[in-house]
Design an enzyme around this catalytic site. Structure first.
Site, PDB file in Angstrom:
ATOM      1  CG  ASN A   1      -0.231  -0.240   2.505  1.00 41.14           C
ATOM      2  OD1 ASN A   1       0.496  -1.231   2.649  1.00 41.14           O
ATOM      3  ND2 ASN A   1      -0.395   0.648   3.461  1.00 41.14           N
TER       4      ASN A   1
ATOM      5  CD  GLN B   1      -3.575  -0.628  -1.337  1.00 40.65           C
ATOM      6  OE1 GLN B   1      -3.810  -0.184  -2.462  1.00 40.65           O
ATOM      7  NE2 GLN B   1      -3.912   0.020  -0.237  1.00 40.65           N
TER       8      GLN B   1
ATOM      9  CB  SER C   1     -10.170  -3.909   1.808  1.00 39.87           C
ATOM     10  OG  SER C   1     -10.785  -2.702   2.199  1.00 39.87           O
TER      11      SER C   1
ATOM     12  CB  THR D   1     -27.623  -9.276  11.250  1.00 42.36           C
ATOM     13  OG1 THR D   1     -28.346  -9.866  12.330  1.00 42.36           O
ATOM     14  CG2 THR D   1     -28.553  -9.047  10.071  1.00 42.36           C
TER      15      THR D   1
ATOM     16  CB  CYS E   1      -2.966   2.941   9.088  1.00 45.82           C
ATOM     17  SG  CYS E   1      -4.032   2.294   7.813  1.00 45.82           S
TER      18      CYS E   1
HETATM   19  C1  LIG Z   1      -6.403  -0.741   3.518  1.00 42.88           C
HETATM   20  C2  LIG Z   1      -5.602  -1.935   3.826  1.00 42.88           C
HETATM   21  C3  LIG Z   1      -5.924  -2.765   4.905  1.00 42.88           C
HETATM   22  C4  LIG Z   1      -7.096  -2.466   5.807  1.00 42.88           C
HETATM   23  O1  LIG Z   1      -8.307  -2.711   5.142  1.00 42.88           O
HETATM   24  P1  LIG Z   1      -9.705  -2.268   5.795  1.00 42.88           P
HETATM   25  O2  LIG Z   1     -10.711  -2.876   4.885  1.00 42.88           O
HETATM   26  O3  LIG Z   1      -9.708  -0.782   5.792  1.00 42.88           O
HETATM   27  O4  LIG Z   1      -9.744  -2.860   7.161  1.00 42.88           O
HETATM   28  C5  LIG Z   1      -5.138  -3.861   5.139  1.00 42.88           C
HETATM   29  N1  LIG Z   1      -4.079  -4.146   4.362  1.00 42.88           N
HETATM   30  C6  LIG Z   1      -3.731  -3.385   3.316  1.00 42.88           C
HETATM   31  C7  LIG Z   1      -2.554  -3.767   2.484  1.00 42.88           C
HETATM   32  C8  LIG Z   1      -4.474  -2.252   3.012  1.00 42.88           C
HETATM   33  O5  LIG Z   1      -4.115  -1.485   1.984  1.00 42.88           O
END
Ligand SMILES: *Cc1c(COP(=O)(O)O)cnc(C)c1O
Length: 383
Positions: free
Chosen positions: A152, A180, A200, A240, A326
């Site tokens: 990322n 990603q 994600s 749910t 993050c």
């Molecule tokens: C964004 C991301 C995550 C976290 O994903 P979420 O769906 O926001 O929890 C984990 N790993 C990578 C490599 C990411 O880019």
């Protein structure tokens, strides 16, 4: 109307309008609980969930039964890492890499505190995992090898098939955080040879708060669920189901399956144009990552003689990022940039540009004009 030029596609992507369209009925008319099998509303919601499961599975070459819906890649990563570790096993080693997302590194650290033997593999200057180090680290005592598919921050794509082969020889299971990669490059679970894969929704033009975990058939019983409370998702993820989110994730995957190939070529071409023009205007500009094997929309750039924060402050019309979203806010340099050997100064001078589906060539023209101007002003002021 916000006129920001959005270059932060690694942090999140906007929902594709087609995804929103597919989701809308499931908030109002089609609001049934998919567990309510005794009436039509419930059964229609259940059918919508199963259609989405097929769409997600199809994008990665899995079967629908191998898809577990979660709240996102963070939860998927935790479900695999904690879920496996909490099942009784003789194997006590977990192998991962120095450039994983925090959603892999933190659960691994938590298990280390509980007595697991966690090995963090180094990466080379281009961010590629060192295969001889992996071969040495993956022992007969290894429970899980968790290596991201694409970074990322620097976009580097890992040689996952080779890593999975090493793991297989030792009887270890393989997980990849593919948040990603899925929807951006071709991902096939059999070609990669992985047992678990995290997805994600909001990284592939779907909604936030939804994701999936691929669990290879036969391995479900190896995972202990993170929460208790019901039989949903085969007991692995009780609660749910988020029907609109699941429908949105399914539609997002279906769109990617059709458009991914052409989109990757278009986005990579815009990225390459931008890098060529910035490199020509900014002597000493350094491009990070594996230039021959990275995500089409990724450009990680280290600028000479300026700090990334100051440069971003001088580019108010653009949405840009320094490290991963993050960790920004923390004063420490990005662990990924440190792991590829950047000095603290170089890491502090690094900007991540993320291009994607809605990036236009006009936006690239604007960036190629405005970024060198801002850099020049700052560099002159500093000299
Ligand atoms: C964004 C991301 C995550 C976290 O994903 P979420 O769906 O926001 O929890 C984990 N790993 C990578 C490599 C990411 O880019």
């Amino acid at each position: 109307m916000d006129t920001t030029i959005y270059f932060d596609y690694h942090a999140t992507t906007p929902c594709d309008p087609r995804v929103v369209e597919a989701m809308l009925p499931y908030f109002t008319q089609e609001f049934g609980n998919p567990s309510s099998g005794l009436h039509r509303l419930g059964r229609r919601a259940a059918r919508a969930v199963e259609t989405a499961r097929e769409q997600v599975a199809a994008l990665i070459g899995a079967t629908p039964e191998e898809i577990v819906f979660t709240s996102g890649a963070t939860e998927s990563n935790n479900l695999v890492i904690h879920g496996l570790a909490h099942q009784r096993s003789e194997r006590r080693r977990i192998v991962t890499t120095a450039i994983e997302h925090k959603a892999v590194l933190e659960p691994c650290r938590a298990l280390e505190a509980q007595g697991f033997d966690v090995v963090i593999l180094p990466v080379g200057h281009d961010g590629t995992v060192n295969l001889p180090a992996a071969e040495e680290a993956i022992t007969d005592d290894t429970l899980l090898v968790s290596v991201q598919l694409a970074s990322n921050e620097i976009g580097t794509i890992q040689p996952l098939r080779a890593i999975a082969e090493l793991a297989r020889q030792r009887g270890a299971l393989v997980h990849t955080d593919a948040a990603q990669a899925v929807g951006k490059i071709r991902v096939d679970i059999d070609a990669l040879g992985v047992d678990f894969l995290s997805i994600s929704g909001h990284k592939l033009y779907g909604p936030k708060g939804i994701g999936a975990l691929f669990v290879r058939s036969g391995l479900r019983r190896r995972l202990v669920p993170l929460v208790q409370g019901g039989g949903h998702e085969g007991g692995l993820r009780p609660g749910t189901l988020n029907v609109p989110g699941i429908v949105g994730l399914g539609e997002a995957c279906a769109v990617c399956a059709v458009e991914m190939h052409d989109e990757a070529m278009r986005v990579a071409s815009l990225r390459d144009q931008l890098e060529t023009r910035l490199s020509a205007a900014i002597p000493g500009l350094q491009i990070n990552g594996n230039l021959g094997n990275r995500l089409p929309g990724n450009s990680s750039l280290t600028f000479p003689a300026v700090e990334a924060d100051a440069l971003i402050a001088h580019l108010p019309g653009f949405a840009l990022s320094t490290g991963s979203a993050c960790t920004s806010g923390a004063v420490e340099p990005s662990h990924v940039l440190t792991a590829i050997g950047l000095s603290r100064e170089a890491a502090d001078a690094t900007i991540r540009i993320g291009l994607g589906r809605f990036t236009t060539s006009e936006e690239i023209d604007a960036a190629a004009r405005v970024i060198p101007e801002a850099w020049m002003r700052l560099a002159l002021a500093a000299s």
